[in-house]
Scaffold this active site. Structure first.
Site, PDB file in Angstrom:
ATOM      1  N   ARG B  53     133.267   0.620  72.977  1.00 21.48           N
ATOM      2  CA  ARG B  53     134.489   0.065  73.391  1.00 21.48           C
ATOM      3  C   ARG B  53     135.553   1.082  73.530  1.00 21.48           C
ATOM      4  NH1 ARG B  53     135.483  -5.203  70.001  1.00 21.48           N
ATOM      5  NH2 ARG B  53     133.479  -5.386  69.111  1.00 21.48           N
ATOM      6  N   GLU B  64     141.375  -3.663  74.173  1.00 25.81           N
ATOM      7  CA  GLU B  64     140.103  -2.835  74.246  1.00 25.81           C
ATOM      8  C   GLU B  64     139.616  -3.220  75.809  1.00 25.81           C
ATOM      9  OE1 GLU B  64     138.756  -2.826  69.883  1.00 25.81           O
ATOM     10  OE2 GLU B  64     138.132  -4.458  70.968  1.00 25.81           O
ATOM     11  N   ALA B 147     139.870 -20.918  64.770  1.00 24.87           N
ATOM     12  CA  ALA B 147     139.683 -21.291  66.096  1.00 24.87           C
ATOM     13  C   ALA B 147     138.271 -21.337  66.204  1.00 24.87           C
ATOM     14  CB  ALA B 147     140.350 -20.397  67.212  1.00 24.87           C
ATOM     15  N   ASP B 235     134.960  -7.775  61.572  1.00 24.23           N
ATOM     16  CA  ASP B 235     134.728  -7.239  62.799  1.00 24.23           C
ATOM     17  C   ASP B 235     135.779  -6.241  63.309  1.00 24.23           C
ATOM     18  OD1 ASP B 235     137.153  -8.631  63.461  1.00 24.23           O
ATOM     19  OD2 ASP B 235     136.416 -10.066  64.933  1.00 24.23           O
ATOM     20  N   SER B 300     128.055  -9.826  62.315  1.00 23.80           N
ATOM     21  CA  SER B 300     128.227  -9.815  63.662  1.00 23.80           C
ATOM     22  C   SER B 300     129.738  -9.019  64.044  1.00 23.80           C
ATOM     23  CB  SER B 300     128.381 -11.483  64.094  1.00 23.80           C
ATOM     24  OG  SER B 300     129.140 -11.650  65.128  1.00 23.80           O
ATOM     25  N   VAL B 301     129.593  -8.380  65.081  1.00 18.94           N
ATOM     26  CA  VAL B 301     131.091  -7.885  65.339  1.00 18.94           C
ATOM     27  C   VAL B 301     131.266  -8.055  66.835  1.00 18.94           C
ATOM     28  CG1 VAL B 301     131.146  -5.856  63.821  1.00 18.94           C
ATOM     29  CG2 VAL B 301     130.010  -5.623  66.170  1.00 18.94           C
TER      30      VAL B 301
END
Lengths: 347, 347
Positions: B53, B64, B147, B235, B300-301
């Site tokens: 990214r 990003e 969230a 992350d 997980s990222v």
């Protein structure tokens, strides 16, 4: 369904609204204002976070993202380049862009940039011309009379006082189109059967052809002393317009050397070929033209900061009018932790 | 003013329309469909043009761009991360994205991605859970009830059959919010006063806290044999959730090692720490879980290909409905060389 909050709405300038904005202000006024924004940003060049464009190449073209940022704003442009598109009724180049707040990360403008890029490219050329063109320049030759041609002419009129044009394109229909458009804008236009004829008596030469190859639209013998060359069309690897002998004779000015060495006319030259960075000229740190007989050359490829300036300009220019819509593109739940609740309550 | 041609119009999915789309299909159906698109794309991983990214960091956050492409489509997501935003009523993270045709470079979809990212993150977790969770898993502990929490729960129900949840958050109001939302969705929910209590009897542990620091929301002694850990919150550089002893005991599965080594839990480990790439597991090239007592860990990222899958999904999902508008964002002159004529004739 409840209305999105004000924070969630982003101003959007469509193609139709960009045309309304430009025509209501007048294209020359817009070019002059854009040049001012670009000059302001070039003069504070070291403040910018500069990245080479991020390109995704495929067989038929390229899609690029061009981001940059200062302490206040972040901007990026999406732009494609697909030379074969015109065969199927599509544009070679389309673009849109986004300006954001660095403090919040929120987008504050989404705008078409196909027209805006044409304007900022021309505004940059006119601005550079003001620094580099010989004193008393009155006539500009324009080789390549495609989509960029009229914008360049208007920019050189409003920024450098040029009203006499000598046009040439290998396609006479392109020249006829440009001549028609430019006479309607009050220019004195001569249509020329060859590039050689076009450059006669011109103090400024703009090359802006579309062919994606190493072409020679301007050869060394066509360039006399004291001329300013505004080289627009050589803007990607494998696409150049000038015979390299011209580069050896000229003082070459560029936007951002790491990008221009890959994409510009100077891709033909050794890696250590000397160039001058325009931001340093605009800042007064290094001289521009120093001799009336000097050949100056702007090797234009287009840099992200020019798009950033254009985004800043549009963001300011739309404030007092109605040339935008509001897009509901940012989710804004009352409780940031309750995105799911916002979703289920929407039903 | 003449109407823009069809080629110039790009479908746009606003936040309101994304909510309509998701609620009309049902969030669980959307999660299941998204998981299918993501799995399809993971299984053809080598076909993608993968770039790290492109990040622009500032004092308060990061903006990003995450591009990727296959032979047919190009996609990118714009996403910001500003942890302090919530203090001034803004979201920490907002996102939007674009899908384009590689053949023409033309955008074919512009969509909000704040909600869509929450869905694709959960769909990826549920999908990975289907490969790695122990057989017969019935109970999931969820540490961090912000969230993302409800989306994760729904994804694990539709993809792994999990209906019993044990929730904990350092903020009891967040747990109360998630418990209320999840009970309304038919989950059996236990609110737990500590993370230690939450993990009791759970075969799956999801960590999803928001603190931007190296925290320890899960310590080594809390993780028993056979558990699957779904680690979402670690992350970005300097943001981790797990005690590193857990990483040493677990088999660690990742999306894209070059990115996860910088952003994921394994930023705590040496550069050659062994990991397994999930696309190879999904392709059947390497095994996932091999032992009922093995601790599996999805670090997980979030990777650009998941956003690409989500964009593909939305592009397909809106075809038969009215959950989009058409944006006039691409200039499309009748004669591509006559952009200026289009502009002046618009007045």
């Amino acid at each position: 369904m409840s209305q999105p909050s004000e924070l969630a709405l982003v101003p959007f300038v469509s193609v139709a609204n960009m045309m309304r904005l430009v025509m209501s202000l007048g294209p020359e006024q817009v070019l002059a204002d854009l040049a001012r924004y670009i000059e302001d940003d070039f003069r504070r060049w070291p403040e910018f976070d500069k990245t080479p464009r991020v390109a995704s190449h495929s067989r038929d073209g390229v899609i690029e993202l061009m981001p940059t940022a200062d302490a206040e704003n972040y901007g990026f442009k999406y732009v494609n380049g697909h030379p074969k598109n015109t065969h199927s009724g599509y544009q070679t180049v389309t673009a849109f862009g986004v300006l954001s707040s660095v403090a919040t990360g929120y987008p504050i403008l989404l705008t078409e940039m196909t027209i805006l890029t044409a304007l900022r490219t021309a505004a940059t050329s006119g601005l550079v011309g003001r620094y580099l063109a010989p004193e008393g320049a009155e006539v500009m030759a324009m080789i390549g009379n495609g989509a960029q041609c009229e914008f360049q002419a208007l920019a050189f009129r409003v920024l450098c006082g040029i009203n006499r044009l000598r046009l040439h394109d290998i396609d006479p229909a392109a020249t006829a189109k440009a001549a028609r458009n430019l006479r309607a804008q009050g220019f004195e236009v001569v249509e020329c059967a060859s590039a050689q004829t076009a450059v006669e008596g011109a103090q400024i030469i703009t090359t802006c052809t579309a062919d994606k190859q190493n072409a020679t639209v301007l050869s060394d013998n066509m360039v006399g002393a004291g001329v300013h060359i505004n080289a627009i069309g050589g803007d990607c690897p494998g696409k150049t317009e000038l015979q390299c002998d011209i580069l050896s004779r000229a003082s070459v000015f560029v936007e951002y050397p790491p990008q221009t060495r890959i994409e510009g006319e100077i891709q033909q030259m050794p890696e250590d070929f000397p160039v001058t960075e325009l931001w340093q000229v605009m800042l007064g740190a290094v001289p521009g033209r120093t001799d009336p007989r000097q050949i100056t050359l702007f090797d234009s490829v287009g840099f992200a900061i020019e798009d950033f300036s254009a985004l800043r300009y549009v963001h300011d220019a739309i404030k007092d009018g109605d040339c935008y819509e509001l897009l509901d593109i940012l989710a804004d739940p009352d409780d940031p932790r309750d995105l799911f609740g916002m979703l289920t309550r929407s039903a």
